[in-house]
Scaffold this active site. Sequence first.
Site, mmCIF file in Angstrom:
data_model
loop_
_atom_site.group_PDB
_atom_site.id
_atom_site.type_symbol
_atom_site.label_atom_id
_atom_site.label_comp_id
_atom_site.label_asym_id
_atom_site.label_seq_id
_atom_site.Cartn_x
_atom_site.Cartn_y
_atom_site.Cartn_z
ATOM 1 N N ASP A 33 37.705 95.898 -81.460
ATOM 2 C CA ASP A 33 37.111 96.043 -82.802
ATOM 3 C C ASP A 33 38.172 96.530 -83.790
ATOM 4 O OD1 ASP A 33 33.851 96.595 -83.772
ATOM 5 O OD2 ASP A 33 35.498 97.221 -85.079
ATOM 6 N N THR A 98 37.811 86.600 -91.274
ATOM 7 C CA THR A 98 37.319 87.074 -89.959
ATOM 8 C C THR A 98 36.389 86.058 -89.305
ATOM 9 O OG1 THR A 98 37.603 89.436 -90.316
ATOM 10 C CG2 THR A 98 35.777 88.791 -88.893
ATOM 11 N N THR A 123 23.692 83.483 -86.379
ATOM 12 C CA THR A 123 22.534 83.893 -87.175
ATOM 13 C C THR A 123 21.643 82.700 -87.537
ATOM 14 O OG1 THR A 123 21.993 84.655 -89.419
ATOM 15 C CG2 THR A 123 24.147 83.747 -89.128
ATOM 16 N N ASP A 124 20.378 83.001 -87.846
ATOM 17 C CA ASP A 124 19.475 81.937 -88.311
ATOM 18 C C ASP A 124 19.798 81.527 -89.750
ATOM 19 O OD1 ASP A 124 18.599 84.234 -89.613
ATOM 20 O OD2 ASP A 124 16.473 83.960 -89.146
ATOM 21 N N GLU A 125 20.666 82.325 -90.426
ATOM 22 C CA GLU A 125 20.948 82.036 -91.836
ATOM 23 C C GLU A 125 21.724 80.731 -92.018
ATOM 24 O OE1 GLU A 125 21.959 85.442 -94.229
ATOM 25 O OE2 GLU A 125 21.030 86.808 -92.806
ATOM 26 N N TYR A 150 28.505 84.171 -96.678
ATOM 27 C CA TYR A 150 28.329 84.690 -95.315
ATOM 28 C C TYR A 150 27.810 83.600 -94.386
ATOM 29 C CZ TYR A 150 25.859 86.799 -91.355
ATOM 30 O OH TYR A 150 25.400 87.069 -90.084
ATOM 31 N N LYS A 154 29.574 81.661 -91.143
ATOM 32 C CA LYS A 154 29.006 81.676 -89.790
ATOM 33 C C LYS A 154 28.738 80.239 -89.314
ATOM 34 C CE LYS A 154 27.972 84.724 -87.483
ATOM 35 N NZ LYS A 154 28.751 85.519 -86.474
ATOM 36 N N ASN A 179 16.872 88.390 -88.271
ATOM 37 C CA ASN A 179 17.275 89.735 -88.720
ATOM 38 C C ASN A 179 16.946 90.814 -87.691
ATOM 39 O OD1 ASN A 179 17.017 88.118 -91.237
ATOM 40 N ND2 ASN A 179 17.592 90.053 -92.183
ATOM 41 N N PRO A 205 15.799 99.846 -103.766
ATOM 42 C CA PRO A 205 15.934 98.620 -104.547
ATOM 43 C C PRO A 205 15.329 97.413 -103.830
ATOM 44 C CG PRO A 205 18.066 99.262 -103.605
ATOM 45 C CD PRO A 205 17.067 100.297 -103.173
ATOM 46 N N TYR A 207 14.877 93.313 -104.271
ATOM 47 C CA TYR A 207 15.389 92.177 -105.046
ATOM 48 C C TYR A 207 14.247 91.251 -105.495
ATOM 49 C CZ TYR A 207 19.980 93.290 -102.950
ATOM 50 O OH TYR A 207 21.131 93.900 -102.532
ATOM 51 N N ASP A 273 17.626 89.882 -108.847
ATOM 52 C CA ASP A 273 17.597 89.140 -107.582
ATOM 53 C C ASP A 273 19.010 88.806 -107.109
ATOM 54 O OD1 ASP A 273 16.445 88.025 -105.389
ATOM 55 O OD2 ASP A 273 15.416 86.391 -106.434
HETATM 56 P P1 NAD Z 1 28.222 94.825 -88.322
HETATM 57 O O1 NAD Z 1 28.740 94.514 -89.683
HETATM 58 O O2 NAD Z 1 27.365 96.022 -88.128
HETATM 59 O O3 NAD Z 1 29.457 94.979 -87.310
HETATM 60 C C1 NAD Z 1 30.548 94.125 -87.305
HETATM 61 C C2 NAD Z 1 31.622 94.716 -86.401
HETATM 62 O O4 NAD Z 1 32.729 93.790 -86.348
HETATM 63 C C3 NAD Z 1 32.198 96.038 -86.910
HETATM 64 O O5 NAD Z 1 32.320 96.947 -85.849
HETATM 65 C C4 NAD Z 1 33.562 95.659 -87.459
HETATM 66 O O6 NAD Z 1 34.509 96.710 -87.390
HETATM 67 C C5 NAD Z 1 33.936 94.499 -86.552
HETATM 68 N N1 NAD Z 1 34.914 93.584 -87.168
HETATM 69 C C6 NAD Z 1 34.864 93.035 -88.407
HETATM 70 N N2 NAD Z 1 35.950 92.272 -88.633
HETATM 71 C C7 NAD Z 1 36.690 92.314 -87.488
HETATM 72 C C8 NAD Z 1 37.899 91.706 -87.088
HETATM 73 N N3 NAD Z 1 38.597 90.919 -87.922
HETATM 74 N N4 NAD Z 1 38.365 91.942 -85.845
HETATM 75 C C9 NAD Z 1 37.673 92.754 -84.987
HETATM 76 N N5 NAD Z 1 36.536 93.367 -85.324
HETATM 77 C C10 NAD Z 1 36.036 93.143 -86.553
HETATM 78 O O7 NAD Z 1 27.506 93.511 -87.844
HETATM 79 P P2 NAD Z 1 26.178 93.309 -86.977
HETATM 80 O O8 NAD Z 1 24.999 93.406 -87.861
HETATM 81 O O9 NAD Z 1 26.266 94.167 -85.768
HETATM 82 O O10 NAD Z 1 26.333 91.780 -86.548
HETATM 83 C C11 NAD Z 1 27.073 91.426 -85.385
HETATM 84 C C12 NAD Z 1 27.069 89.925 -85.216
HETATM 85 O O11 NAD Z 1 25.723 89.465 -85.100
HETATM 86 C C13 NAD Z 1 27.680 89.160 -86.392
HETATM 87 O O12 NAD Z 1 28.423 88.088 -85.882
HETATM 88 C C14 NAD Z 1 26.467 88.666 -87.176
HETATM 89 O O13 NAD Z 1 26.772 87.476 -87.857
HETATM 90 C C15 NAD Z 1 25.475 88.445 -86.052
HETATM 91 N N6 NAD Z 1 24.057 88.577 -86.429
HETATM 92 C C16 NAD Z 1 23.618 89.699 -87.084
HETATM 93 C C17 NAD Z 1 22.262 89.823 -87.388
HETATM 94 C C18 NAD Z 1 21.736 91.072 -88.072
HETATM 95 O O14 NAD Z 1 20.543 91.123 -88.399
HETATM 96 N N7 NAD Z 1 22.529 92.102 -88.285
HETATM 97 C C19 NAD Z 1 21.363 88.810 -87.035
HETATM 98 C C20 NAD Z 1 21.851 87.676 -86.367
HETATM 99 C C21 NAD Z 1 23.197 87.583 -86.063
HETATM 100 P P1 TYD Z 2 19.509 92.113 -95.661
HETATM 101 O O1 TYD Z 2 19.134 93.301 -94.857
HETATM 102 O O2 TYD Z 2 20.712 92.171 -96.542
HETATM 103 O O3 TYD Z 2 19.596 90.883 -94.647
HETATM 104 P P2 TYD Z 2 19.775 89.286 -94.954
HETATM 105 O O4 TYD Z 2 20.082 89.094 -96.373
HETATM 106 O O5 TYD Z 2 20.943 88.951 -94.093
HETATM 107 O O6 TYD Z 2 18.499 88.669 -94.524
HETATM 108 O O7 TYD Z 2 18.271 91.725 -96.592
HETATM 109 C C1 TYD Z 2 16.988 91.481 -96.045
HETATM 110 C C2 TYD Z 2 16.072 91.085 -97.179
HETATM 111 O O8 TYD Z 2 15.908 92.210 -98.064
HETATM 112 C C3 TYD Z 2 16.646 89.980 -98.063
HETATM 113 O O9 TYD Z 2 15.567 89.157 -98.510
HETATM 114 C C4 TYD Z 2 17.258 90.703 -99.236
HETATM 115 C C5 TYD Z 2 16.349 91.911 -99.389
HETATM 116 N N1 TYD Z 2 17.003 93.149 -99.910
HETATM 117 C C6 TYD Z 2 16.410 93.842 -100.970
HETATM 118 O O10 TYD Z 2 15.347 93.454 -101.491
HETATM 119 N N2 TYD Z 2 17.018 94.970 -101.416
HETATM 120 C C7 TYD Z 2 18.190 95.438 -100.887
HETATM 121 O O11 TYD Z 2 18.713 96.478 -101.362
HETATM 122 C C8 TYD Z 2 18.773 94.715 -99.787
HETATM 123 C C9 TYD Z 2 20.046 95.193 -99.156
HETATM 124 C C10 TYD Z 2 18.128 93.568 -99.330
#
Ligand code: NAD
Ligand code: TYD
Length: 341
Positions: A33, A98, A123-125, A150, A154, A179, A205, A207, A273
Amino acid sequence: MNLLVTGGAGFIGSNFILYWMRTHPEDSVINFDKLTYAGNLENLKEIENLPNYVFIHGDICDTNAVIKALADVDTVVHFAAESHVDRSILESSPFIQTNIVGTHVLLEASLKAGVKRFHHVSTDEVFGSLDIHDSKKFTEATPYDPRSPYSASKASSDHLVRAYYHTYGLPMTITNCSNNYGPYQFPEKLIPLAITNSIEGKKVPVYGDGFNIRDWLYVEDHCRAIDLVLQKGKIGETYCIGGTDQDFNNLTIVKKILSFLGKDESFIEFVKDRPGHDRRYAINWDKIHKELGWKPLHDVDTWLMKTIEWYKNNQQWWRHIKSGEYQTYYKEQYGRNGGKT
Ligand code: NAD
Ligand code: TYD
């Protein structure tokens, strides 16, 4: 197994490592990491001294460091990414670097190292946005239609992973998950932001109109799905992972959080938004259910409350984060007046 987990100090990566050490204590884990703003080794305190756990501070874009780390590894689980949509709108370059270049470096090195499995966490995004009044859900066959820097980065990484399978035979699997929420999530994402702001007595907040819908999954269900894919998933396949069938819009989620914390709805602040804001995500997880027997075990009502409890009981963890660079980001994202419309 000898695993290399990239991004293991982030939200899902650290939950995954804690889960793995608990459920597969015979395996070895290297956590690779870069420790960006989102990486936090405090998440791993309880396992940091185990003899079968090693932390390497490195960047997945650094070919030599990645090759070195892969020396005795048979399985790569790739979480490392820039992960926040709003930050990708403010500045997209780190996402390209990255998420695309870094994944490419990791693929090249994994191919040369002859790993038995490269698992890519996505991700599903990547599938874009569903209509709010439509009952359609994303499946493994849904065409890609990413709409933020983003999700575009991905999507690009998913394409590269598939290309390395078809072209060079890299034994890979991919999961596209909805998510996540749970402990150790950085307080920039909706749920931990809403919880921590409420505890601090600040406004939350929301959106736009707050009617955007996300498919929420407790992080441990995601970790268990990746485990199953690693053990039983078919090489070259993609699996969609999502939460329970109920649709919750953002306003409903925020109201649940406020009510649990004894705050009224005056703490909601509707703000400008997000540009290109995806309206609705929903996942059809039939494939992983039928083929591997996975289903979500944690319902939103119970586990959102448990997550709130976690943030109430671990205030040092997030108060420390919120006092640093976070303040600069928060001002830029929400403006001095909170970005009010
Ligand atoms: P996060 O932002 O909490 O963590 C990302 C980690 O990656 C951090 O520890 C950071 O230091 C490390 N990192 C970033 N750039 C790096 C690099 N160049 N080299 C090595 N390490 C690096 O992210 P998360 O929410 O834990 O998501 C993890 C993975 O899951 C991501 O690939 C994300 O796209 C995917 N994902 C996340 C969600 C979600 O809801 N959070 C849902 C579906 C998929
Ligand atoms: P987020 O947690 O950023 O996940 P993602 O955009 O990857 O789905 O946001 C979840 C939902 O919440 C998204 O519809 C955006 C909304 N949102 C707000 O309304 N206010 C906020 O401050 C943030 C961070 C997100």
